[in-house]
Design a protein around this motif. Structure first.
Motif, PDB file in Angstrom:
ATOM      1  N   MET A   1      56.977  45.214  50.212  1.00  0.00           N
ATOM      2  CA  MET A   1      56.248  45.991  49.570  1.00  0.00           C
ATOM      3  C   MET A   1      55.349  45.334  48.716  1.00  0.00           C
ATOM      4  SD  MET A   1      57.171  49.330  49.498  1.00  0.00           S
ATOM      5  CE  MET A   1      58.437  50.695  49.913  1.00  0.00           C
ATOM      6  N   ARG A   2      53.927  45.691  48.686  1.00  0.00           N
ATOM      7  CA  ARG A   2      53.118  44.698  48.135  1.00  0.00           C
ATOM      8  C   ARG A   2      52.428  45.523  46.613  1.00  0.00           C
ATOM      9  NH1 ARG A   2      48.326  44.932  51.241  1.00  0.00           N
ATOM     10  NH2 ARG A   2      49.006  46.759  51.932  1.00  0.00           N
ATOM     11  N   HIS A   3      52.467  45.107  45.587  1.00  0.00           N
ATOM     12  CA  HIS A   3      52.151  45.681  44.320  1.00  0.00           C
ATOM     13  C   HIS A   3      50.720  45.047  43.805  1.00  0.00           C
ATOM     14  CE1 HIS A   3      56.297  46.337  44.913  1.00  0.00           C
ATOM     15  NE2 HIS A   3      56.353  47.193  43.779  1.00  0.00           N
ATOM     16  N   PHE A   4      49.893  45.960  43.114  1.00  0.00           N
ATOM     17  CA  PHE A   4      48.744  45.437  42.582  1.00  0.00           C
ATOM     18  C   PHE A   4      48.803  45.090  41.213  1.00  0.00           C
ATOM     19  CE2 PHE A   4      44.623  45.808  40.580  1.00  0.00           C
ATOM     20  CZ  PHE A   4      43.694  44.933  41.408  1.00  0.00           C
ATOM     21  N   ASN A   5      48.478  44.102  40.831  1.00  0.00           N
ATOM     22  CA  ASN A   5      48.521  43.634  39.205  1.00  0.00           C
ATOM     23  C   ASN A   5      47.129  43.652  38.855  1.00  0.00           C
ATOM     24  OD1 ASN A   5      51.689  42.509  38.806  1.00  0.00           O
ATOM     25  ND2 ASN A   5      50.844  42.293  40.921  1.00  0.00           N
ATOM     26  N   ILE A  48      51.856  49.617  47.017  1.00  0.00           N
ATOM     27  CA  ILE A  48      50.630  49.920  47.762  1.00  0.00           C
ATOM     28  C   ILE A  48      51.308  50.763  48.960  1.00  0.00           C
ATOM     29  CG2 ILE A  48      48.702  49.149  49.374  1.00  0.00           C
ATOM     30  CD1 ILE A  48      48.641  46.599  47.212  1.00  0.00           C
ATOM     31  N   GLU A  49      52.390  50.290  49.577  1.00  0.00           N
ATOM     32  CA  GLU A  49      52.753  51.240  50.620  1.00  0.00           C
ATOM     33  C   GLU A  49      53.254  52.431  50.203  1.00  0.00           C
ATOM     34  OE1 GLU A  49      53.256  47.860  50.135  1.00  0.00           O
ATOM     35  OE2 GLU A  49      52.409  47.042  51.955  1.00  0.00           O
ATOM     36  N   ILE A  78      47.794  40.716  43.908  1.00  0.00           N
ATOM     37  CA  ILE A  78      48.653  41.305  44.760  1.00  0.00           C
ATOM     38  C   ILE A  78      50.119  40.271  44.739  1.00  0.00           C
ATOM     39  CG2 ILE A  78      49.439  42.054  47.006  1.00  0.00           C
ATOM     40  CD1 ILE A  78      46.812  43.400  47.517  1.00  0.00           C
ATOM     41  N   THR A  79      51.261  41.104  44.385  1.00  0.00           N
ATOM     42  CA  THR A  79      52.372  40.399  44.431  1.00  0.00           C
ATOM     43  C   THR A  79      53.183  40.812  45.636  1.00  0.00           C
ATOM     44  OG1 THR A  79      53.006  41.506  42.607  1.00  0.00           O
ATOM     45  CG2 THR A  79      52.634  39.205  42.334  1.00  0.00           C
ATOM     46  N   HIS A  80      54.377  40.530  46.186  1.00  0.00           N
ATOM     47  CA  HIS A  80      55.314  40.906  47.124  1.00  0.00           C
ATOM     48  C   HIS A  80      56.768  41.230  46.467  1.00  0.00           C
ATOM     49  CE1 HIS A  80      52.586  40.426  50.440  1.00  0.00           C
ATOM     50  NE2 HIS A  80      52.143  39.568  49.605  1.00  0.00           N
ATOM     51  N   GLY A  81      57.217  42.407  46.558  1.00  0.00           N
ATOM     52  CA  GLY A  81      58.267  42.723  46.140  1.00  0.00           C
ATOM     53  C   GLY A  81      58.548  43.375  44.632  1.00  0.00           C
TER      54      GLY A  81
END
Ligand code: SF4
Ligand code: SF4
Length: 360
Positions: A1-5, A48-49, A78-81
């Motif tokens: 899962m990708r997250h936008f910071n 994002i997903e 973007i970071t993962h998790g």
């Protein structure tokens, strides 16, 4: 899962029709449509997903484009998790140790500055803005600087009429003999006397207009300021009057030289006494979040307020004038600028300030 910071130094101000994204590190602000605000809000709360799952193929493409755009502008990463929790949000607190940070005085004689010299030190004033309505000689400019050479002042800015002695040599001497003056604005200037850009310690501005003190308070994109301390001050306090003293040509001590209420006179009382008076600080904490129209404007934290000239049609429960600044032609509901002085709805206020001639 990708997250936008979103980076901590990115401030998003939502207006009625657009958003303003301010990069407080690069000191720039840009305008965007409201839809981008909604996407950024979703990105704060969902991966994002997960966001993409709620949209059809066509809308997913648009979300991807928005994310690419945010990354390209370096508004975030973007970071993962999970979101990166190592970057704390930027504090919106504003701290200013000086009791008064700015004094704005209108003078016709340099000697009058002796009346406020001690108070400037006692109050820890940082900046002195002098508006002079008569031409000043080299010696008078040097005298102004000299009066404050051992003071706490960080800088002096002077507005004065242009005259023919203001040549290269004049400024070279000032450059060697002054320390506190950092900005000159010469008005009523027919011809710019310095052909080459000389590296002086101070800025010099030549203005063709007859800059009357009453011209202050104009709201224009060119005066907007994306500067971290100024933005934080605007979020917490009045962006013009907080920790400011104004002194008019008669020596009356005010919040701004152009406002009617006065709190003493420098010929009989001190600036410290004026600051202690009950109502002196009444406008200090009035932010644009409480001012009519401005509260819905995306520029509200980078635009300087004006309480001397307002549309004069709204008071709050404490009796403070919370009307929109008169000299603003921006409409945040239609996102358009117009000539404020031609607006028929402002006619009553123009009459109130005896400015009807502007309309004609
Ligand atoms: S209140 Fe208005 S006129 Fe007074 S200093 Fe501020 S902007 Fe200028
Ligand atoms: S409405 Fe005008 S004065 Fe108010 S914040 Fe917007 S641009 Fe500034």
């Amino acid at each position: 899962m990708r997250h936008f910071n979103l980076f901590s130094n990115i401030l998003i101000t939502k207006g009625a029709g657009r958003i303003l994204i301010s990069d407080l590190q690069r000191k720039i602000s840009d305008l965007y449509p409201l839809e981008l605000y909604d996407v950024i809000e979703e990105l704060k709360n969902e991966s994002i997903e997960n966001i993409l799952e709620n949209y059809d193929i066509e809308s997913q493409q648009i979300i991807h484009e928005y994310i690419d755009f945010l990354l390209e502008k370096e508004y975030g990463f973007i970071t993962h998790g999970d979101w990166d929790k190592n970057f704390l949000p930027l504090s919106n607190e504003f701290q200013e140790v000086s009791r008064i940070s700015n004094v704005f005085i209108e003078i016709d004689n340099v000697i009058i500055l002796d009346k406020i010299k001690n108070s400037i030190n006692n109050l820890g004033v940082k900046y002195l803005v002098i508006y002079c309505n008569k031409e000043l000689s080299l010696k008078e400019y040097q005298d102004i600087d000299n009066k404050f050479k051992d003071s706490v002042l960080e800088g002096i800015e002077i507005y004065a009429p242009f005259h023919n002695a203001l040549n290269k040599e004049f400024f070279q001497i000032l450059n060697q003999t002054t320390t506190r003056i950092y900005n000159f604005v010469f008005y009523n200037c027919d011809e710019i006397p310095l052909k080459t850009k000389e590296a002086f310690r101070f800025n010099i501005n030549f203005n063709h207009e007859n800059l009357k003190i009453s011209a202050c308070g104009k709201v224009d994109l060119k005066y907007f300021n994306t500067n971290l301390p100024k933005v934080l001050e605007a979020i917490n306090h009045n962006s013009c009057l907080h920790k400011k003293i104004g002194i008019d040509i008669h020596g009356n001590i005010k919040n701004c030289p152009l406002m009617p209420e006065n709190y003493g006179n420098i010929h009989h009382s001190s600036l410290e006494e004026a600051v202690m008076q009950n109502n002196f600080k009444k406008y200090w904490n009035l932010t644009k979040d409480s001012i009519e129209t401005c509260k819905d404007c995306e520029f509200r934290y980078i635009c300087t307020d004006c309480r001397a000239y307002t549309e004069n049609n709204h008071n709050n429960k404490d009796g403070l004038d919370v009307s929109k600044p008169l000299k603003c032609g921006y409409n945040p509901y239609t996102c358009t600028w117009e000539d404020w002085s031609k607006n028929p709805l402002k006619q009553k206020a123009l009459e109130h300030y005896n400015m009807e001639n502007i309309l004609n």
